[in-house]
Write a protein that holds these residues in place. Sequence first.
Motif, short mmCIF file in Angstrom:
data_model
loop_
_atom_site.label_atom_id
_atom_site.label_comp_id
_atom_site.label_asym_id
_atom_site.label_seq_id
_atom_site.Cartn_x
_atom_site.Cartn_y
_atom_site.Cartn_z
N SER A 187 1.14 -1.74 0.10
CA SER A 187 0.42 0.15 0.03
C SER A 187 0.95 1.23 -0.30
CB SER A 187 -0.97 0.26 1.28
OG SER A 187 -0.28 0.13 2.55
N THR A 188 0.44 2.42 -0.93
CA THR A 188 0.66 3.58 -0.73
C THR A 188 1.43 4.14 0.79
OG1 THR A 188 -0.95 5.36 -0.82
CG2 THR A 188 0.16 4.39 -2.42
N ARG A 189 0.96 3.52 1.61
CA ARG A 189 1.10 4.14 3.01
C ARG A 189 1.86 3.43 3.64
NH1 ARG A 189 -3.86 3.65 8.13
NH2 ARG A 189 -2.42 5.03 9.88
N PHE A 190 2.41 1.91 3.65
CA PHE A 190 3.22 1.69 4.27
C PHE A 190 4.30 1.28 3.70
CE2 PHE A 190 6.17 -2.38 3.80
CZ PHE A 190 5.62 -3.06 4.78
N VAL A 191 4.81 2.20 2.00
CA VAL A 191 5.90 2.75 1.70
C VAL A 191 6.50 3.83 1.87
CG1 VAL A 191 6.79 2.67 -0.90
CG2 VAL A 191 5.40 1.36 -0.52
N GLU A 192 5.17 4.97 2.28
CA GLU A 192 5.28 5.87 2.48
C GLU A 192 6.43 5.80 4.71
OE1 GLU A 192 1.99 7.85 2.30
OE2 GLU A 192 2.24 9.27 0.30
N LYS A 193 5.57 4.95 4.64
CA LYS A 193 5.90 4.16 6.08
C LYS A 193 7.67 3.77 6.18
CE LYS A 193 4.91 1.68 10.49
NZ LYS A 193 4.56 0.35 11.25
N LYS A 194 8.03 3.39 5.30
CA LYS A 194 9.12 2.46 5.40
C LYS A 194 10.23 3.47 4.83
CE LYS A 194 8.37 -1.55 7.22
NZ LYS A 194 8.41 -1.80 8.58
N PHE A 195 9.70 4.23 3.74
CA PHE A 195 10.75 5.54 3.24
C PHE A 195 10.83 6.58 4.43
CE2 PHE A 195 10.75 4.07 -0.64
CZ PHE A 195 11.44 4.94 -1.79
N LYS A 196 10.15 6.59 5.30
CA LYS A 196 9.86 7.72 6.55
C LYS A 196 11.08 7.57 7.87
CE LYS A 196 9.53 12.55 7.31
NZ LYS A 196 9.77 13.13 6.67
N GLN A 197 10.91 6.16 8.28
CA GLN A 197 11.48 4.93 8.87
C GLN A 197 13.31 4.75 8.79
OE1 GLN A 197 9.00 1.60 9.73
NE2 GLN A 197 11.63 0.58 11.25
N HIS A 198 13.29 4.73 7.69
CA HIS A 198 14.54 4.10 7.03
C HIS A 198 15.28 5.38 6.03
CE1 HIS A 198 14.04 0.49 8.54
NE2 HIS A 198 12.79 0.24 7.87
N LEU A 199 14.79 6.63 5.93
CA LEU A 199 15.49 7.16 5.24
C LEU A 199 14.99 8.99 5.76
CD1 LEU A 199 15.40 5.35 3.09
CD2 LEU A 199 15.65 6.77 0.98
N GLY A 200 14.31 8.84 6.29
CA GLY A 200 13.85 10.15 6.96
C GLY A 200 13.00 11.17 6.32
N LEU A 201 12.63 10.49 4.67
CA LEU A 201 12.51 10.94 3.30
C LEU A 201 11.30 10.65 3.02
CD1 LEU A 201 15.49 12.16 0.92
CD2 LEU A 201 14.36 13.18 3.03
N SER A 202 9.68 11.11 2.58
CA SER A 202 9.01 10.94 2.11
C SER A 202 9.66 9.97 0.43
CB SER A 202 7.49 11.61 2.04
OG SER A 202 8.04 12.60 1.20
N PRO A 203 8.50 9.94 0.20
CA PRO A 203 9.10 8.64 -1.36
C PRO A 203 9.14 10.34 -1.96
CG PRO A 203 7.22 7.70 -0.49
CD PRO A 203 7.79 8.18 0.43
N LYS A 204 8.00 11.38 -2.74
CA LYS A 204 8.22 12.23 -3.11
C LYS A 204 9.13 13.12 -2.94
CE LYS A 204 4.55 16.30 -4.17
NZ LYS A 204 3.85 16.55 -3.48
N GLU A 205 9.52 13.13 -1.65
CA GLU A 205 10.71 14.00 -1.61
C GLU A 205 11.96 13.26 -1.96
OE1 GLU A 205 9.81 16.43 2.67
OE2 GLU A 205 10.71 14.70 3.02
#
Length: 272
Positions: A187-205
């Motif tokens: 889901s988009t919510r899951f991917v956004e969560k993992k990006f923020k968790q491990h990169l500190g950025l959103s996928p959009k950023e």
Amino acid sequence: MNLFNYRELAAAQELSKFVKKFWVLDNALNHSEFSNKSVLPNGCFNIAFISGNEIVIENKSGKTVLKEGIYLSCQLSMTIDVIIKPFTKIFLTQLYPWVPVMFSDFPFEKTADCYVPLQEINSGMSRNLAGIELYNEAFIVQFFQNHFLKYLEKNRDSDLILEASLLMKEGKGNISVAELSGKLGFSTRFVEKKFKQHLGLSPKEFSTILKIRNSVDEMTRMKQFHSMVQLALENGFYDQAHFIKTFSGLANTSPGKFDAEKFLLPFDGKGF
């Protein structure tokens, strides 16, 4: 006389899936500080070995002073200006975005534009590097070639960040979060969560960084381009105004005024 030296070293083949390159900002022989150069975000992390005096990093949010030591330079969300004090050297190991999650469970949610002591990221690695000569390039390279892979542990989250990063790179950042999530099977919510968790950025950023770096690479490589509109559309922006606004926000200068000589850009003409 300017004795500052910038150089890059290639990673050995067995490291090349994890380490993009080694790069050096060497002001160790200079009696004067080195300044007036900027660094653009490129989607990578860096382990920085600072020897000598201190460095000062400035961005739109403020100033950070880093003393001698070893730090993880986390994801950049904006351009930084680097001031290297006299008799100071920085040796950096540039890591692909999926690598830190393979050797650390540190919470990266709020680490964009931050510099974290290595001991907080991975205490075992920090202990094994304790007491080393931080200016010794050969030793640091040898450490990564002989020992770094032992710290890496593949996991589901690293696989997700790896696949997502490569999909975004392949599309030059021109992929929506919905399309990316669909290809990843989450889901988009899951991917956004993992990006923020491990990169500190959103996928959009993250995708915006890739698009701006691609446009910089094109501008630098081509020297001349047909039009600003063409450059904007080729890099996934709605129009010229959208491109200029986004570029200026990330690079602190407009694309029309961009001067590659004012930035520390990779020799290969490529961002991540």
